[in-house]
Design a protein around this motif. Structure first.
Motif, PDB file in Angstrom:
ATOM      1  N   TRP A  27      25.190   8.180 -11.092  1.00 50.56           N
ATOM      2  CA  TRP A  27      25.178   6.722 -10.986  1.00 50.56           C
ATOM      3  C   TRP A  27      26.583   6.240 -10.675  1.00 50.56           C
ATOM      4  CZ3 TRP A  27      20.811   3.842 -11.021  1.00 50.56           C
ATOM      5  CH2 TRP A  27      19.654   4.442 -11.484  1.00 50.56           C
ATOM      6  N   SER A  49      26.494  10.022 -15.538  1.00 48.98           N
ATOM      7  CA  SER A  49      25.293  10.852 -15.613  1.00 48.98           C
ATOM      8  C   SER A  49      24.045  10.073 -16.001  1.00 48.98           C
ATOM      9  CB  SER A  49      25.506  12.009 -16.589  1.00 48.98           C
ATOM     10  OG  SER A  49      25.812  11.505 -17.869  1.00 48.98           O
ATOM     11  N   SER A  50      24.224   8.831 -16.487  1.00 50.01           N
ATOM     12  CA  SER A  50      23.051   8.038 -16.864  1.00 50.01           C
ATOM     13  C   SER A  50      23.251   6.580 -16.454  1.00 50.01           C
ATOM     14  CB  SER A  50      22.806   8.111 -18.371  1.00 50.01           C
ATOM     15  OG  SER A  50      23.799   7.398 -19.069  1.00 50.01           O
ATOM     16  N   GLU A  52      22.500   4.031 -18.326  1.00 46.28           N
ATOM     17  CA  GLU A  52      23.042   3.328 -19.486  1.00 46.28           C
ATOM     18  C   GLU A  52      24.569   3.409 -19.521  1.00 46.28           C
ATOM     19  OE1 GLU A  52      20.461   5.578 -19.716  1.00 46.28           O
ATOM     20  OE2 GLU A  52      18.959   3.986 -19.810  1.00 46.28           O
ATOM     21  N   GLU A  53      25.099   4.579 -19.209  1.00 46.85           N
ATOM     22  CA  GLU A  53      26.551   4.762 -19.194  1.00 46.85           C
ATOM     23  C   GLU A  53      27.184   3.917 -18.095  1.00 46.85           C
ATOM     24  OE1 GLU A  53      29.775   8.433 -19.115  1.00 46.85           O
ATOM     25  OE2 GLU A  53      27.679   8.834 -18.656  1.00 46.85           O
TER      26      GLU A  53
END
Length: 99
Positions: A27, A49-50, A52-53
């Motif tokens: 992302w 990697s996500s 949310e992060e």
């Protein structure tokens, strides 16, 4: 002969499935300093990697720049730069208002 070709084809297909692996998700954060001008943005130098992060870091950066009332962000999945279009192209793009 045909039987051998069929066996080789099946073996190649199975091996490709075993070693192909899952595509890595990356992302990228894009921060837009003003809501009126979506052509100007700051791209994060790192990937996440996500989702949310990506959202968390984007929100912190907007807060650090004291742009909470005028800026917004988007997170792009597996983005690459497209030479012909001279822009980033992402598989999926989610804005700060998307759930």
């Amino acid at each position: 002969m045909l039987k051998n070709l069929l066996l080789i084809g099946c073996a190649a297909f199975l091996l490709n499935g075993c070693f192909g692996g899952e595509k890595e998700t990356k992302w990228t954060a894009f921060i837009y300093p003003t809501k009126e001008d979506t052509k100007k943005y700051v791209k994060s130098p790192m990937t996440f990697s996500s989702l949310e992060e990506c959202k968390k870091v984007s929100i912190l950066e907007i807060q650090n720049q004291k742009l909470e009332n005028i800026a917004f962000f988007k997170c792009g999945l597996n983005c690459t730069f497209h030479e012909g279009m001279k822009t980033e192209v992402c598989e999926q793009m989610l804005s700060s208002t998307d759930k």
